[in-house]
Design a protein around this motif. Structure first.
Motif, PDB file in Angstrom:
ATOM      1  N   GLU A 644       7.170  -5.507   9.035  1.00  0.00           N
ATOM      2  CA  GLU A 644       7.076  -6.975   9.099  1.00  0.00           C
ATOM      3  C   GLU A 644       6.825  -7.428  10.532  1.00  0.00           C
ATOM      4  N   HIS A 645       7.523  -6.805  11.486  1.00  0.00           N
ATOM      5  CA  HIS A 645       7.329  -7.142  12.891  1.00  0.00           C
ATOM      6  C   HIS A 645       5.887  -6.865  13.329  1.00  0.00           C
ATOM      7  N   SER A 646       5.341  -5.722  12.884  1.00  0.00           N
ATOM      8  CA  SER A 646       3.960  -5.372  13.246  1.00  0.00           C
ATOM      9  C   SER A 646       2.968  -6.326  12.583  1.00  0.00           C
ATOM     10  N   LEU A 647       3.306  -6.783  11.354  1.00  0.00           N
ATOM     11  CA  LEU A 647       2.397  -7.661  10.626  1.00  0.00           C
ATOM     12  C   LEU A 647       2.203  -8.983  11.361  1.00  0.00           C
ATOM     13  N   TYR A 648       3.272  -9.447  12.024  1.00  0.00           N
ATOM     14  CA  TYR A 648       3.157 -10.696  12.774  1.00  0.00           C
ATOM     15  C   TYR A 648       2.139 -10.594  13.904  1.00  0.00           C
ATOM     16  N   ILE A 694       0.551  -6.581   1.625  1.00  0.00           N
ATOM     17  CA  ILE A 694       0.224  -7.838   0.959  1.00  0.00           C
ATOM     18  C   ILE A 694       1.486  -8.513   0.384  1.00  0.00           C
ATOM     19  N   PRO A 695       2.355  -7.800  -0.367  1.00  0.00           N
ATOM     20  CA  PRO A 695       3.597  -8.440  -0.833  1.00  0.00           C
ATOM     21  C   PRO A 695       4.467  -8.940   0.320  1.00  0.00           C
ATOM     22  N   LEU A 696       4.493  -8.157   1.420  1.00  0.00           N
ATOM     23  CA  LEU A 696       5.281  -8.561   2.579  1.00  0.00           C
ATOM     24  C   LEU A 696       4.705  -9.831   3.206  1.00  0.00           C
ATOM     25  N   ALA A 697       3.377  -9.904   3.263  1.00  0.00           N
ATOM     26  CA  ALA A 697       2.732 -11.100   3.808  1.00  0.00           C
ATOM     27  C   ALA A 697       3.019 -12.329   2.950  1.00  0.00           C
ATOM     28  N   GLU A 698       3.082 -12.139   1.623  1.00  0.00           N
ATOM     29  CA  GLU A 698       3.385 -13.256   0.733  1.00  0.00           C
ATOM     30  C   GLU A 698       4.822 -13.717   0.922  1.00  0.00           C
ATOM     31  N   GLU A 699       5.754 -12.774   1.086  1.00  0.00           N
ATOM     32  CA  GLU A 699       7.160 -13.137   1.267  1.00  0.00           C
ATOM     33  C   GLU A 699       7.376 -13.872   2.579  1.00  0.00           C
ATOM     34  N   THR A 700       6.714 -13.448   3.625  1.00  0.00           N
ATOM     35  CA  THR A 700       6.932 -14.036   4.946  1.00  0.00           C
ATOM     36  C   THR A 700       6.095 -15.281   5.190  1.00  0.00           C
ATOM     37  N   GLY A 701       5.114 -15.550   4.321  1.00  0.00           N
ATOM     38  CA  GLY A 701       4.252 -16.712   4.519  1.00  0.00           C
ATOM     39  C   GLY A 701       3.053 -16.428   5.384  1.00  0.00           C
ATOM     40  N   LEU A 702       2.933 -15.186   5.880  1.00  0.00           N
ATOM     41  CA  LEU A 702       1.789 -14.829   6.714  1.00  0.00           C
ATOM     42  C   LEU A 702       0.500 -14.751   5.918  1.00  0.00           C
ATOM     43  N   ILE A 703       0.599 -14.779   4.584  1.00  0.00           N
ATOM     44  CA  ILE A 703      -0.581 -14.647   3.747  1.00  0.00           C
ATOM     45  C   ILE A 703      -1.568 -15.785   3.963  1.00  0.00           C
TER      46      ILE A 703
END
Length: 891
Positions: A644-648, A694-703
């Motif tokens: 999640e940290h890397s996705l940001y 993709i699921p992580l992006a949806e949960e965090t709102g980064l999608i």
């Protein structure tokens, strides 16, 4: 009887209470006497004696002796000074009757009248008015049959001057009245205060008596001193009463504010109120609030009925509006004798003067009879429309004994002119005692203090409840759950084999309910879930709303580890029963994570973290299950946190790229389209599967940011390929649920197409069934606007959602994509084969192009071709290609 003075009366007197005693003494003692008016041979003694009387009485007033002492001293001094048989002071009662309250007698020359009451008719109203307006003195000579009436000259600037004297005959009845007492000479002077005629100063003598001007002036001066003493006494009484009431109010205030938690000693407050208001008993009734029971406190005498406040009379008072009371009419609660209360700025008061004559008390009277309760006050504890209870004060009926001088009775002497003053005793029973206005206002002030204290307690309780409870479900919130968890950990002997468990519950698909049916239904579901958990789990289990659609359950003590599993399964079974909201049956599922102490942690932070990790694993495994924590889950959770940290940072570092998977036409055997698929190559972790991020992006709102990047990058490649004169096929881009719900989606896409000068026919948009069904009306509106631009629309992953076939026909679609889960086994699974056949038939029936995803074998491709499927994509045809390779494939 006393007759009226025929002389004209001045309009307004100067009250003697407005002047000081020194002013009056200077008028008499410093004036020059007329020798003809003096008592012969004793001018010096007379002046000295008169001066001493004035000085002594003035000193008594200055020394603040009580009024009774001053009045007794006055009648003795004047009787001795005038050398008459009797002097007395007669005080009027509110009903115009009177009583002799001070008397001085010369031996037994005349019968004593001290303590006797005289009826109002003895001094008629016109005579009392004459005394008030002129300060007129009346001297009666019984033998001569006439009386002398003389008024003070109120316009005189030189002190005590008497106006015109009139001589009128004595009324025969009054003449007989005096003879019956053995009185031949009588003098009457009014005693006035600011409130009007207070009483009379009367001189009686058995013989005819002439009074010199100086005697009359001395007597008048002394009477004026009496007026001053009365005024002083009244002020002193008022001050004392005010001080007592303030002391009572301060005592109540001190009790109410003695501790942080107000209203700790209500019975003591009630005792102070009853004593200070002169009541015989009282009740304090506080309505239930914030899950607190109704309170009833009482002291002193009480009616027979225990729950008096639950009777219709009191309930009506508690429910009565707080609008300003109107002028009282017969039958109303307000007593007309207390009009000043109508404008009281404090709490409303209901004053019942006599329960025996008050109609609403007809059925309640037996409950008051035993204690002889006669009158009462009821003060609702209310501000605006909020009533929290009431204060009720009682007084018992009183019995009076009055000595009357010839008041009407069976005695025949009362039918004749009064010749005898033998007293007869009148016993009055069942008399309703009245509260003074000051006592009622004190009760109001104390009630206001009580109201404020109770409201302060309610507010504190409400704030405490709000701080530690969820405002929607009423369950403990995260803060209170943490406190309970820490307390349970402190009390549980984990080292001796005792166990406890923390369960994390998350409602599956709750966001869909919220988005499709509205937040009102969503809130109602959360309330119902909370109620079902609270009523179905053991009493010792603590259920809390953690936040959103998450709940936590604390099981302590836990007898065995498998009991936590049993409880989790019970919760999932509870959720299998549908909820009925607005006539609709709604099914809500849940996923549960479990952490057990001491196996999975011995502190609250660790237990909650591990239960959350187990919950995440349960959701990853397909939801609607429970998962017990294992150490491996911590590793996964840590990896997820790092991911999640890397996705940001991925967008900022430009770590995303687009690959394109060709769509193959089974009829023309040509590539007719491409689907843009995002890929992520992280600096730290290398290639990461879309199934992970993709699921992580949806949960965090980064999608949202990622989806916008995919759409813009795909359009930029289309523009690039146009510039290279490549053969271009439409590019399909997936829209996330968050993207689709944005109000400016159509405008954003239109601006992007115009900016890059791209034909809308080269862009396709794909949405899933779940997105389409969140808000059908919104979906139809957006899709129609997109189609108007010339953009093709495809429904992706068809068959995995819960779309209604009735709603499907209204969606403006161009393509229907069969989910790869049905294609994977269609050649070996008859059920998948039947489903795919149905979808193809359905798509063609709706004039849609049908696309099969996930084609990985030639057998699958051949079967789809035989069934008339239009397009196919999958690894058998081509893997997703980088931008340059995709451009090469298109030629």
């Amino acid at each position: 009887m006393i007759e009226s003075n025929p002389n004209p009366l001045p309009s307004q007197p100067n009250h003697p209470a407005d002047q000081s005693s020194d002013d009056f003494s200077s008028v008499v003692l410093n004036s020059t006497p007329s020798p003809d008016s003096w008592v012969a041979g004793k001018p010096t003694r007379f002046v000295r004696e008169g001066e001493n009387i004035v000085k002594r009485i003035t000193a008594q007033i200055r020394d603040s002796l009580d009024l009774k002492t001053i009045l007794d001293s006055t009648v003795r001094e004047i009787r001795s000074f005038l050398n008459v048989d009797r002097t007395k002071i007669y005080q009027f009662a509110p009903d115009a009757s009177g009583e002799v309250i001070a008397e001085a007698l010369q031996g037994d020359s005349l019968p004593s009248l001290l303590g006797l009451h005289f009826p109002a008719g003895d001094i008629p109203p016109y005579a009392r008015q004459m005394f008030i307006q002129t300060r007129q003195r009346v001297i009666v000579d019984v033998n001569a049959g006439h009386k002398t009436c003389q008024a003070i000259n109120l316009d005189s600037k030189d002190g005590l001057e008497w106006g015109e004297t009139s001589y009128v005959p004595v009324d025969p009845c009054h003449q007989q009245y005096l003879k019956g007492m053995g009185v031949v000479s009588s003098m009457v002077l009014p005693i006035l205060t600011r409130e009007g005629l207070w009483g009379l100063f009367v001189v009686h003598h058995r013989e005819s008596r002439l009074y010199s001007d100086r005697e009359l002036q001395i007597v008048q001066l002394v009477v004026d001193q009496v007026s001053i003493a009365i005024a002083q006494s009244q002020l002193l009484q008022q001050a004392q009463q005010q001080a007592e009431h303030e002391a009572a109010l301060n005592a109540v205030s001190n009790i109410l504010h003695a501790t942080p938690n107000a209203f700790q000693n209500p019975k003591k407050i009630l005792e102070i109120t009853v004593q200070a208001t002169g009541s015989n008993g009282g009740r304090l009734y506080i309505l239930s609030e914030n899950n607190q029971p109704t309170q009833l406190h009482h002291v002193g005498i009480q009616p027979h009925l225990v729950m008096l406040e639950e009777t219709p009379f009191w309930q009506n008072i508690l429910a009565t509006s707080t609008t300003a009371p109107q002028p009282p009419t017969p039958g109303q609660l307000w007593d007309s004798a207390l009009p000043d209360l109508q404008d009281s700025p404090q709490l409303q008061v209901h004053y019942i003067e006599n329960v025996k004559t008050h109609p609403p008390f007809q059925n309640l009277q037996p409950n008051f009879r035993e204690q002889k309760i006669c009158s009462l006050l009821v003060i609702p504890l209310r501000y605006q429309q909020r009533c929290i209870g009431c204060l009720t004060l009682f007084r018992q009926e009183i019995e009076t004994a009055t000595l009357w001088a010839g008041r009407s009775s069976s005695d025949h002497r009362n039918y004749l002119p009064r010749r005898s003053f033998d007293a007869w005793r009148e016993i009055s029973r069942g008399i309703p005692p009245q509260w003074s206005l000051e006592e009622i206002k004190l009760a109001q002030a104390i009630s206001l203090q009580i109201y404020m204290a109770v409201m302060e307690r309610h507010v504190k309780a409400m704030l405490h409840h709000q701080a530690y409870h969820d405002h929607l479900t009423g369950l403990p919130n995260r803060m209170l759950f943490n406190d309970n968890l820490n307390l349970a950990l402190a009390n549980t002997r984990l080292g001796r084999g005792e166990l406890m468990a923390v369960l994390f519950l998350d409602l599956d698909g709750f966001k869909t309910i919220n988005d499709t049916l509205g937040h009102y239904i969503g809130d109602e579901i959360l309330i119902r879930v909370g109620q079902r958990l609270r009523t179905s789990l053991p009493p010792e289990a603590i259920v809390a709303r953690w936040g959103g659609d998450e709940f936590t359950i604390l099981l302590c003590p836990l007898r065995a580890p498998h009991n936590a599993n049993l409880m989790a399964q019970k919760i999932l079974t509870l959720l299998n029963v549908p909820f009925t909201c607005q006539g609709k049956e709604l099914y809500v599922k849940g996923s549960i994570g479990i952490a057990i102490a001491p196996y999975h942690g011995e502190d609250s932070q660790t237990l909650l973290k591990h239960a959350d990790a187990a919950l995440y694993e349960a959701k990853q495994k397909g939801r609607n299950i429970f998962q017990l924590y294992t150490p491996e889950l911590s590793t996964q959770a840590q990896q997820r946190l790092v991911l999640e940290h890397s996705l940001y940072k991925a967008l900022e570092r430009q770590e995303f790229s687009l690959h394109y998977q060709p769509q193959f036409c089974l009829t023309s055997q040509k590539i007719v389209g491409m689907e843009a698929l995002i890929r992520w190559h992280s600096e730290e972790h290398g290639w990461i599967s879309p199934a992970q991020f993709i699921p992580l992006a949806e949960e965090t709102g980064l999608i949202n940011g990622i989806g916008d990047w995919v759409l813009e990058t795909a359009c930029q490649n289309i523009k690039k390929w146009q510039g290279l004169n490549s053969i271009i096929v439409p590019i399909a881009v997936n829209l996330s649920a968050r993207q689709f719900q944005k109000n400016d989606l159509v405008k954003t896409i239109l601006n992007l197409l115009n900016k890059l000068s791209i034909s809308p026919r080269l862009l396709e948009l794909e949405i899933t069934e779940s997105i389409a069904m969140q808000d059908v009306q919104h979906t139809v509106s957006v899709l129609r606007n997109l189609q108007k631009l010339g953009i093709k629309i495809a429904m992706d992953d068809f068959g995995t959602g819960y779309s209604s076939l009735a709603a499907l026909k209204y969606f403006p679609l161009d393509k229907l994509k069969i989910d790869q889960s049905f294609v994977r086994d269609l050649t070996v699974d008859s059920q998948d084969e039947a489903i795919v056949k149905s979808i193809i038939a359905l798509g063609h029936g709706l004039n849609l192009t049908v696309v099969a995803e996930g084609v990985e074998t030639k057998a699958q491709l051949d079967w789809l071709e035989s069934m008339g499927c239009d397009l196919a994509q999958g690894y058998f045809i081509s893997r997703p290609l980088a931008e340059s390779d995709a451009r090469a494939v298109m030629g």
